[in-house]
Design an enzyme around this catalytic site. Structure first.
Site, PDB file in Angstrom:
ATOM      1  N   HIS A   1       0.835  -1.193   0.000  1.00 12.26           N
ATOM      2  CA  HIS A   1       0.000   0.000   0.000  1.00 12.26           C
ATOM      3  C   HIS A   1       0.874   1.249   0.000  1.00 12.26           C
ATOM      4  O   HIS A   1       1.794   1.371   0.799  1.00 12.26           O
ATOM      5  CB  HIS A   1      -0.913  -0.011   1.228  1.00 12.26           C
ATOM      6  CG  HIS A   1      -1.701   1.232   1.385  1.00 12.26           C
ATOM      7  ND1 HIS A   1      -1.652   1.996   2.526  1.00 12.26           N
ATOM      8  CD2 HIS A   1      -2.544   1.859   0.538  1.00 12.26           C
ATOM      9  CE1 HIS A   1      -2.441   3.040   2.370  1.00 12.26           C
ATOM     10  NE2 HIS A   1      -3.000   2.973   1.177  1.00 12.26           N
TER      11      HIS A   1
ATOM     12  N   ASP B   1      -4.852   3.819  -4.568  1.00 10.71           N
ATOM     13  CA  ASP B   1      -4.886   4.297  -3.184  1.00 10.71           C
ATOM     14  C   ASP B   1      -6.012   5.304  -2.971  1.00 10.71           C
ATOM     15  O   ASP B   1      -6.094   6.310  -3.674  1.00 10.71           O
ATOM     16  CB  ASP B   1      -3.538   4.945  -2.849  1.00 10.71           C
ATOM     17  CG  ASP B   1      -3.318   5.132  -1.368  1.00 10.71           C
ATOM     18  OD1 ASP B   1      -4.277   4.975  -0.584  1.00 10.71           O
ATOM     19  OD2 ASP B   1      -2.179   5.451  -0.985  1.00 10.71           O
TER      20      ASP B   1
ATOM     21  N   TYR C   1       9.765  13.309 -12.973  1.00  7.81           N
ATOM     22  CA  TYR C   1      10.980  12.482 -12.983  1.00  7.81           C
ATOM     23  C   TYR C   1      11.382  12.072 -11.568  1.00  7.81           C
ATOM     24  O   TYR C   1      11.740  10.916 -11.325  1.00  7.81           O
ATOM     25  CB  TYR C   1      12.132  13.236 -13.642  1.00  7.81           C
ATOM     26  CG  TYR C   1      12.169  13.167 -15.150  1.00  7.81           C
ATOM     27  CD1 TYR C   1      11.079  12.744 -15.895  1.00  7.81           C
ATOM     28  CD2 TYR C   1      13.315  13.543 -15.837  1.00  7.81           C
ATOM     29  CE1 TYR C   1      11.129  12.701 -17.283  1.00  7.81           C
ATOM     30  CE2 TYR C   1      13.379  13.499 -17.230  1.00  7.81           C
ATOM     31  CZ  TYR C   1      12.281  13.073 -17.935  1.00  7.81           C
ATOM     32  OH  TYR C   1      12.344  13.020 -19.305  1.00  7.81           O
TER      33      TYR C   1
END
Length: 158
Positions: free
Chosen positions: A22, A64, A112
């Site tokens: 998670h 999530d 990035y």
């Protein structure tokens, strides 16, 4: 081959998705992305476009719901709100699987940097530029009946 699983979900990819916990993140990137340089774990899916790979991953990966933002896309240079056709396709694909979640744009180095800390990177053969997305893994909630049944089963009694 397995029943009910998209064939793009290779053994290595399934292992990685299952091993994630998670809050772990996975990036799906285009063929031009510097995957070898940015990935902690790199899974190559050369020859496959980003949208089918995204669809396959979202078919098994919970997103999530403990955080406000859990899906992120790269932007066209520093143009945060510009949508190329591939971004529209990513948003549509995510909406089919996660209709209550927004796809949040991240500019350049912010994107990035997040990829570099991701659990893994899936590098596709997508030729379109800026076709990159990050997914944050959620949880699978137990069904109420399953939770009670599991509590009553002793795994050591045969």
């Amino acid at each position: 081959m397995l029943k009910g699983l998209d064939p793009l979900l290779s053994p290595e990819l399934l292992f990685t998705l299952r091993a994630m916990g998670h809050g772990d993140e996975i990036a799906i990137v285009d063929g031009n992305y510097p995957g070898v340089e940015h990935a902690r774990r790199l899974i190559r899916l050369d020859g496959h476009r980003l949208i089918p790979v995204l669809n396959a991953v979202l078919s098994v990966l919970p997103i999530d719901d403990f955080v406000a933002e859990a899906i992120f896309r790269s932007t066209v240079k520093a143009e945060r709100d510009k949508l190329d056709p591939v971004h529209e396709e990513m948003i549509d694909c995510c909406a089919r699987h996660e209709p209550h979640r927004q796809v949040v744009p991240l500019i350049g180095q912010d994107f990035y940097g997040r990829v570099k800390t991701a659990h893994a990177v899936i590098q596709t053969g997508e030729p379109r530029l800026y076709a990159n997305i990050i997914l944050r893994k959620g949880v699978i909630y137990p069904k109420e009946a399953d939770a009670h049944a599991a509590a009553e089963v002793d795994p050591f009694v045969y």
